[in-house]
Design a protein around this motif. Structure first.
Motif, PDB file in Angstrom:
ATOM      1  N   ASN A 284      -4.152 -76.428   2.957  1.00 31.81           N
ATOM      2  CA  ASN A 284      -3.550 -77.504   2.160  1.00 31.81           C
ATOM      3  C   ASN A 284      -4.092 -77.503   0.734  1.00 31.81           C
ATOM      4  OD1 ASN A 284      -1.543 -79.363   2.578  1.00 31.81           O
ATOM      5  ND2 ASN A 284      -2.945 -81.078   2.848  1.00 31.81           N
ATOM      6  N   LEU A 406      11.384 -73.841   5.762  1.00 34.18           N
ATOM      7  CA  LEU A 406      11.556 -74.878   6.767  1.00 34.18           C
ATOM      8  C   LEU A 406      12.526 -74.420   7.851  1.00 34.18           C
ATOM      9  CD1 LEU A 406      11.584 -78.239   4.784  1.00 34.18           C
ATOM     10  CD2 LEU A 406       9.797 -77.304   6.240  1.00 34.18           C
ATOM     11  N   ARG A 409      10.551 -72.162   9.910  1.00 37.68           N
ATOM     12  CA  ARG A 409       9.656 -72.971  10.742  1.00 37.68           C
ATOM     13  C   ARG A 409      10.405 -73.545  11.943  1.00 37.68           C
ATOM     14  NH1 ARG A 409       4.821 -75.418   8.875  1.00 37.68           N
ATOM     15  NH2 ARG A 409       4.122 -74.641   6.856  1.00 37.68           N
ATOM     16  N   PRO A 456       6.069 -80.220   9.626  1.00 39.24           N
ATOM     17  CA  PRO A 456       6.828 -80.649   8.439  1.00 39.24           C
ATOM     18  C   PRO A 456       8.256 -81.079   8.754  1.00 39.24           C
ATOM     19  CG  PRO A 456       5.557 -78.681   7.959  1.00 39.24           C
ATOM     20  CD  PRO A 456       5.435 -78.901   9.439  1.00 39.24           C
ATOM     21  N   VAL A 459       8.277 -84.716   9.772  1.00 36.11           N
ATOM     22  CA  VAL A 459       7.771 -85.697   8.809  1.00 36.11           C
ATOM     23  C   VAL A 459       8.839 -86.719   8.463  1.00 36.11           C
ATOM     24  CG1 VAL A 459       7.018 -86.014   6.425  1.00 36.11           C
ATOM     25  CG2 VAL A 459       5.957 -84.246   7.847  1.00 36.11           C
ATOM     26  N   ARG A 460      10.015 -86.262   8.048  1.00 37.55           N
ATOM     27  CA  ARG A 460      11.039 -87.198   7.555  1.00 37.55           C
ATOM     28  C   ARG A 460      11.502 -88.177   8.640  1.00 37.55           C
ATOM     29  NH1 ARG A 460      12.717 -82.690   3.976  1.00 37.55           N
ATOM     30  NH2 ARG A 460      12.280 -83.427   1.848  1.00 37.55           N
ATOM     31  N   ASN A 488       6.791 -84.244   0.009  1.00 38.51           N
ATOM     32  CA  ASN A 488       6.443 -82.855   0.331  1.00 38.51           C
ATOM     33  C   ASN A 488       6.096 -82.766   1.814  1.00 38.51           C
ATOM     34  OD1 ASN A 488       5.306 -80.271   0.586  1.00 38.51           O
ATOM     35  ND2 ASN A 488       4.633 -80.288  -1.549  1.00 38.51           N
ATOM     36  N   PRO A 489       7.078 -82.495   2.680  1.00 34.32           N
ATOM     37  CA  PRO A 489       6.834 -82.498   4.130  1.00 34.32           C
ATOM     38  C   PRO A 489       5.759 -81.498   4.555  1.00 34.32           C
ATOM     39  CG  PRO A 489       9.188 -82.464   3.673  1.00 34.32           C
ATOM     40  CD  PRO A 489       8.491 -82.230   2.372  1.00 34.32           C
ATOM     41  N   ARG A 490       5.706 -80.331   3.868  1.00 29.63           N
ATOM     42  CA  ARG A 490       4.697 -79.328   4.249  1.00 29.63           C
ATOM     43  C   ARG A 490       3.292 -79.891   4.047  1.00 29.63           C
ATOM     44  NH1 ARG A 490       8.408 -76.922   1.298  1.00 29.63           N
ATOM     45  NH2 ARG A 490       9.754 -75.328   2.218  1.00 29.63           N
ATOM     46  N   ARG A 491       3.100 -80.528   2.894  1.00 25.47           N
ATOM     47  CA  ARG A 491       1.778 -81.067   2.589  1.00 25.47           C
ATOM     48  C   ARG A 491       1.415 -82.181   3.568  1.00 25.47           C
ATOM     49  NH1 ARG A 491       1.504 -83.524  -3.142  1.00 25.47           N
ATOM     50  NH2 ARG A 491       1.988 -81.344  -3.633  1.00 25.47           N
ATOM     51  N   THR A 492       2.339 -83.091   3.803  1.00 28.55           N
ATOM     52  CA  THR A 492       2.086 -84.195   4.727  1.00 28.55           C
ATOM     53  C   THR A 492       1.789 -83.674   6.133  1.00 28.55           C
ATOM     54  OG1 THR A 492       3.521 -85.658   3.451  1.00 28.55           O
ATOM     55  CG2 THR A 492       3.050 -86.304   5.718  1.00 28.55           C
ATOM     56  N   GLY A 493       2.598 -82.678   6.566  1.00 28.89           N
ATOM     57  CA  GLY A 493       2.378 -82.104   7.897  1.00 28.89           C
ATOM     58  C   GLY A 493       1.039 -81.425   8.019  1.00 28.89           C
TER      59      GLY A 493
END
Length: 855
Positions: A284, A406, A409, A456, A459-460, A488-493
């Motif tokens: 991260n 994504l 993923r 990610p 996340v939404r 930023n879903p990747r960062r949150t995930g």
């Protein structure tokens, strides 16, 4: 490029130092566990090597008779004189030593350790290999004198002149402390009481002609192996167990090897968790740092740096971070090992920090873990940085193709998740424990990987649900915090993944432990029918005198005795299984509730018969009426007929493997020296359980090693043992939370830097400092609770599957500790608030104009 890389590394040293903490923790646990285990192993190796005689003659006891009789296996003491005549023997020594014996002071309080280490009563004989030396008083002479080791004397406040009572399997006897002996090597935590040799032989072993072993010193120029061959030739190879000093030392080390392995694997478990969640933090951090340096990297590309140089620059920074983190982690590991050594001193194992062992494997492992983990974690961000085109970076444009990863993923996560779900489904439907456990392990790994990959994507939808009430509760600040978490879903995930791992572990183990507790409670309620059970605290046999006193206790009605014996059974499928069996008096049905697949208690306890667990019988092709050849201690053999098959919802039943049990007539015939292991006691009509408990406590007051337990006590005993496992899980969770908090702090701190202009504009249009801090805190809470929801959902699935594996071992109850689950979710929100404190404070004190002008 090298100069630019070094300047970039130093320019971000504050942020990188925060990331280095993850590496430091990972390496510290790896190095600390290796140093500690090496130190303990080396210390005990030295102890055993220095105290083992050149050759030792021990009794040959394939089936440990001490389980049934409490008696220690012996050899004739006269062997010492016989062996002294062998060429190459310089001297012989008679050893008379008994472990797990109870010693009490004048207040009837146990003198021995309470940490699981043994209390050893042995004969006093000074040799060059003695682990202790006399430091005050004098050596014991006669039956009324004893020495005590200095560590025990200090802890239990025993002085010279005090009286102790030694309670062996025969009759208790009193001794006066006439001296104190101090350890010259490591004290493994045991309590040592020394008697003179004749007293030790007669009082402990029951005969002046008995010894627990004979120690031999080799003459000068005679090797241990040569002397062993001569002794074996004299005695015969199958009569006694003859070992050299090295063999005896290895045997002694093997006895405590399990304990040392537990400590080592627990420490490595901590290291593994630290490494795993550290990876998420480092990935991260580098992803965000590289995203913030897009223009810088684009400028380097425009000036002539190719993709390989950019990638190499980022990986060089990762290697530098790994080196710094590994160096600090190695130092922290040394400190951790020193702390563990001091902690072991609290438990009675007096290791010395000055003798700490740091082998070459430790620093190598530290740097391999630290540098390797950091390098691997930074590889993907480095590749992503190298793929940025110079013009897109310089134009500060959105990088093309961000949606593609994504989609990848989603596909990869779905495939891995489907494989993990299939493995867990197979685990739930398996009928064999081994295959179920294998599928469980595979399913846990695959579903964890799938959740990390697909995080990610979740996340939404998840955060929209979790933050749905924020706009209503907090207005526009709540709406902005939700959108920041969604930005930023990747960062949150990735940020939530570190917390998710720890919570998945605690969720799964909480369900498993709650299910185990409930299953044991149900089994105890179902099988135990006695009001009280009388047992030795260390589960060794006690004298028949105690059964007589319990039977004579006021208010005691029916008393059913239980005995145990080791044995080996020869089964119809050709296998020889070493196990143990229980023996009961006839009225077993009055104190126990037994479920039979075939037969009954009377058939199982009849002379020449035995009972057996039905699953064990099926596995080895045994039926009702089958004749089983049984080996008892001391070489006695019997042919016993299977009279009953039990179905107790557990593979072990009454004994150990196989659930074997028979009547008192059988054990008295083939194991004549057997003693009682437990007494099942019912109150007389008209006597309440509380009254009987008080009378039993009074009767057994002179025997502090014997305990009285009812059903509630048994349940608490099981719960306490399971709690030890839970404490370990909670400790692992605590470590994961510490690193996860670092991850959230790091992410928010970098996010604040990334959004400096945006924060400045928000402040310029009227957002108050308090509102800004609240926005960042709410964002942090959403990320933490998102990680908790994913982790607990995954953990609950794991826990249910673990319970299915336990069900194959008879533990069929499923329990979900909802209070723990709710507490973890609330705790995660608190973690989010704590993690956001510093980043929120920093953001709120930014200079508005400087923030707006920031690029």
């Amino acid at each position: 490029m090298l100069k630019a890389t070094l300047r970039s590394f130093l320019a971000h040293k504050g942020r990188l130092l925060l990331s280095a903490l993850a590496v430091v923790l990972s390496v510290a646990f790896v190095a600390g566990s290796l140093i500690f285990s090496d130190t303990v192993t080396r210390t005990f190796d030295r102890l055993f090597a220095s105290t083992s005689a050149d050759v030792v003659v021990n009794p040959k006891d394939d089936l440990d008779s001490q389980i049934s009789s409490g008696a220690t296996a012996t050899v004739p003491a006269s062997l010492a004189e016989r062996l002294k005549k062998i060429d190459g023997v310089a001297a012989t020594h008679v050893d008379a030593s008994v472990q797990n014996i109870t010693v009490v002071d004048s207040d009837n309080d146990a003198v021995g350790p309470t940490t699981g280490a043994p209390t050893i009563v042995t004969n006093w004989e000074v040799t060059d290999r003695s682990p202790v030396k006399l430091t005050s008083g004098h050596a014991p002479h006669g039956a009324a004198e004893a020495l005590l080791d200095a560590d025990t004397a200090k802890k239990k406040h025993v002085r010279i002149g005090d009286t102790l009572t030694v309670q062996p399997r025969a009759h208790p006897f009193k001794v006066k402390v006439v001296g104190i002996a101090t350890f010259t090597t490591t004290n493994p935590g045991a309590a040592l009481v020394f008697l003179d040799t004749p007293t030790a032989q007669t009082k402990l072993l029951g005969s002046a002609g008995a010894a627990t072993s004979i120690s031999l010193d080799a003459a000068k120029g005679v090797s241990d192996d040569v002397l062993k061959q001569r002794v074996a030739a004299e005695l015969g190879s199958n009569t006694y167990d003859v070992k050299t000093a090295d063999e005896q030392a290895k045997s002694d080390a093997a006895d405590i090897g399990g304990f040392l392995d537990v400590i080592k694997y627990v420490m490595l478990g901590f290291a593994g968790i630290a490494v795993l969640v550290g990876v998420f933090l480092i990935v991260n951090t580098f992803s965000m740092l590289i995203a913030q340096r897009t223009r810088e990297l684009g400028l380097l590309r425009a000036l002539g740096a190719d993709r390989r140089q950019v990638r190499r620059s980022v990986l060089t920074e990762a290697a530098l971070l790994g080196l710094v983190g590994s160096t600090l982690g190695l130092a922290a590991g040394i400190g951790l090992a020193a702390g563990l050594i001091e902690l072991m001193g609290v438990f009675g194992m007096n290791l010395k920090s000055t003798e700490m062992v740091i082998g070459w494997v430790t620093p190598v492992s530290a740097y391999v873990v630290g540098v390797g983990v950091t390098f691997v974690a930074a590889y993907l961000p480095a590749r992503r940085a190298a793929g940025v085109s110079p013009m897109a970076a310089l134009a500060d444009a959105e990088i093309a193709g961000v949606g593609k990863p994504l989609r990848v993923r989603a596909i990869v996560g779905a495939i891995v998740g489907a494989a993990g779900a299939a493995a867990l489904a197979g685990c739930a439907t398996a009928t064999k424990t081994a295959s179920a456990a294998s599928l469980l392990g595979l399913g846990v790994v695959l579903t964890l990987i799938a959740t990390v990959i697909a995080g990610p994507l979740l996340v939404r939808p998840v955060i929209r649900v979790l933050g749905a009430g924020f706009p209503a509760l907090f207005g526009s600040v709540g709406r902005m915090s939700q959108r920041n978490a969604l930005r930023n879903p990747r960062r949150t995930g990735a940020t939530a993944a570190a917390l998710m791992v720890g919570l998945a572990l605690v969720g799964g183990m909480s369900v498993a432990s709650a299910s185990m507790s409930k299953s044991f409670d149900q089994q105890i309620d179902k099988s135990l029918g006695a009001d009280f059970v009388v047992q030795n605290s260390n589960f060794v046999p006690f004298t028949q005198e105690i059964a007589a006193k319990v039977s004579a206790t006021d208010g005691a009605g029916l008393v059913v005795r239980q005995r145990y014996t080791p044995l080996a059974v020869h089964l119809p499928d050709g296998k020889r299984v070493k196990t143990a069996a229980a023996a009961y008096e006839p009225r077993l049905d009055d104190v126990a509730h037994i479920t039979y697949a075939q037969g009954n208690t009377a058939a199982a306890l009849a002379d020449g018969a035995l009972g057996m667990d039905v699953d064990f019988a099926k596995d080895h092709h045994v039926r009702i009426g089958s004749t089983i050849s049984v080996e008892f201690p001391a070489g006695r053999r019997a042919e016993l007929k299977v009279g009953a098959l039990t179905d107790q919802d557990g593979s072990d039943g009454f004994g150990m493997q196989g659930g074997l049990f028979f009547g008192f007539g059988t054990i008295e015939k083939y194991v004549p020296g057997a003693q009682d292991l437990a007494l099942y006691v019912n109150a007389k009509p008209g006597t309440s359980e509380d009254q009987l408990r008080a009378h039993l406590d009074k009767t057994l007051d002179p025997y502090p090693q014997v305990q009285v337990r009812d059903i509630a006590d048994y349940k608490q005993l099981v719960h306490d043992q399971i709690a030890v496992l839970l404490y370990l899980v909670y400790a692992l969770l605590g470590l994961a939370i510490v690193i996860a908090v670092l991850g959230v702090v790091n992410t928010l701190a970098l996010s604040v830097v990334e959004r400096t202009r945006e924060i400045g504009l928000l402040r310029a249009i009227g957002l108050a400092r308090r509102q800004l801090r609240r926005m960042i805190r709410l964002e942090s809470v959403m990320i933490a609770v998102f990680g908790a929801v994913l982790g607990l959902a995954l953990g609950l699935v794991w826990g249910v599957c673990v319970q299915q594996v336990l069900a194959l071992q008879g533990m069929k109850a499923l329990a979900v500790p909802w209070s723990t689950i709710v507490g973890v979710v609330v705790g995660s929100a608190v973690v989010g608030i704590v993690a956001a404190l510093l980043p929120a404070l920093r953001a709120s004190w930014m200079n508005v104009l400087a923030a707006i002008a920031h690029e």
